[in-house]
Design an enzyme around this catalytic site. Structure first.
Site, short mmCIF file in Angstrom:
data_model
loop_
_atom_site.label_atom_id
_atom_site.label_comp_id
_atom_site.label_asym_id
_atom_site.label_seq_id
_atom_site.Cartn_x
_atom_site.Cartn_y
_atom_site.Cartn_z
N ASP A 171 1.02 -1.24 -0.04
CA ASP A 171 0.06 -0.08 0.14
C ASP A 171 0.71 1.18 0.11
OD1 ASP A 171 -2.60 1.63 0.21
OD2 ASP A 171 -3.27 -0.24 0.31
N HIS A 172 0.16 2.47 0.27
CA HIS A 172 0.98 3.70 -0.11
C HIS A 172 1.95 3.87 1.12
CE1 HIS A 172 -0.94 5.29 3.89
NE2 HIS A 172 -1.74 4.52 3.61
N ASP A 173 3.15 4.81 0.62
CA ASP A 173 4.14 5.03 1.57
C ASP A 173 4.90 3.83 2.05
OD1 ASP A 173 3.86 7.99 1.42
OD2 ASP A 173 1.90 7.57 2.37
N ASN A 174 4.89 2.92 1.43
CA ASN A 174 5.78 1.55 1.85
C ASN A 174 7.19 1.75 1.45
OD1 ASN A 174 4.33 -1.68 2.26
ND2 ASN A 174 3.55 0.45 2.53
N ALA B 135 2.49 2.82 4.80
CA ALA B 135 3.72 3.23 5.47
C ALA B 135 4.38 1.93 6.03
CB ALA B 135 3.31 4.27 6.55
#
Ligand SMILES: CC(C)(COP(=O)(O)OP(=O)(O)OC[C@H]1O[C@@H](n2cnc3c(N)ncnc32)[C@H](O)[C@@H]1OP(=O)(O)O)[C@@H](O)C(=O)NCCC(=O)NCCS
Length: 219
Positions: free
Chosen positions: A139-142, A159
């Site tokens: 998902d986002h910001d990994n 994250a």
């Protein structure tokens, strides 16, 4: 113009990597390289196994090979071969399945394999020589470190950080904002709800440290 490339590793993962690269009109897979002599002279999905790593410098000249990708499961071996490939002057290429969904601003390193059905969401960063396998979701910001392997159906919330040489097993789940250390292994089906240190194997739901792995890097 097409670039001639080789796939290092003629096993199951190599075959899947070939399937992905056969959608890519910018490269031509000339053959596989594998140190297992039993694989030599085999034809895999129309592509021959050309020989072992020792034969690669000769093959580079003979067949005008300019690039390659590592397609092996063992993270430590993969990392060593990735460096070796670059030392030989080959460009590490990416194999990204056309039916993977990757947000526009994802930053991706070299020698990365993204399989069918994988999803990588916005603002994530993927290192070098990473595998995001079939149907895995990031998902986002990994932040996914070099030589990491996210096995099929692994799901990472927003994250999440996964440091270098770590493997997230098939069907494992990691909740948001978790940091997973370097050289660790998350077991198949585990649910990670707290940070994971370096060099441990974590199993179960919720995940618990099953053992410390006395390894320098990776497996
Ligand atoms: C966790 C893992 C790395 C352990 O492998 P291993 O070191 O060979 O360990 P073993 O198979 O000897 O199992 C050791 C113990 O852990 C347990 N165990 C193994 N995997 C487990 C899992 N995913 N969840 C819960 N327990 C697990 C075993 O039942 C065994 O328990 P016991 O000592 O009570 O009998 C491995 O089982 C795993 O899950 N790997 C991920 C593989 C994967 O994602 N493959 C995808 C390929 S496409």
């Amino acid at each position: 113009m097409q670039v001639n490339i080789v796939i290092i590793g003629a096993g199951g993962h190599g075959k899947v990597t070939l399937d992905i690269l056969q959608y890519d009109t910018s490269v031509e897979v000339i053959g596989f390289i594998d140190d297992d002599e039993n694989s030599h002279d085999k034809i895999i999905s129309g592509v021959p196994v050309l020989g072992n790593m020792a034969a690669l410098p000769r093959l580079i000249q003979e067949k005008r090979i300019e690039g390659g990708i590592i397609a092996l499961g063992n993270r430590k071996v993969r990392a060593a071969l990735f460096e070796h490939l670059k030392e030989m002057g080959l460009k590490p290429v990416n194999a990204v399945h056309p039916r993977a969904v990757i947000a526009k601003n994802v930053r991706m390193g070299d020698g990365v394999m993204i399989a069918a059905g994988a999803i990588i969401n916005t603002d994530s960063i993927i290192g070098d020589d990473v595998i995001i396998n079939t149907g895995a979701t990031i998902d986002h910001d990994n932040m996914i470190g070099d030589h990491v392997n996210i096995q099929p159906g692994g799901n990472l919330g927003g994250a999440v950080t996964v440091k270098a040489y770590t493997e997230v097993g098939i069907g494992a789940t990691v909740i948001q904002n978790i940091s997973i250390g370097e050289g660790s292994t998350i077991a198949a089906g585990a649910a990670i709800i707290s940070d994971v240190p370096d060099n441990v194997t974590v199993v179960g739901v919720p995940g618990r440290i099953f053992r410390a792995d006395k390894r320098e890097k990776g497996t």
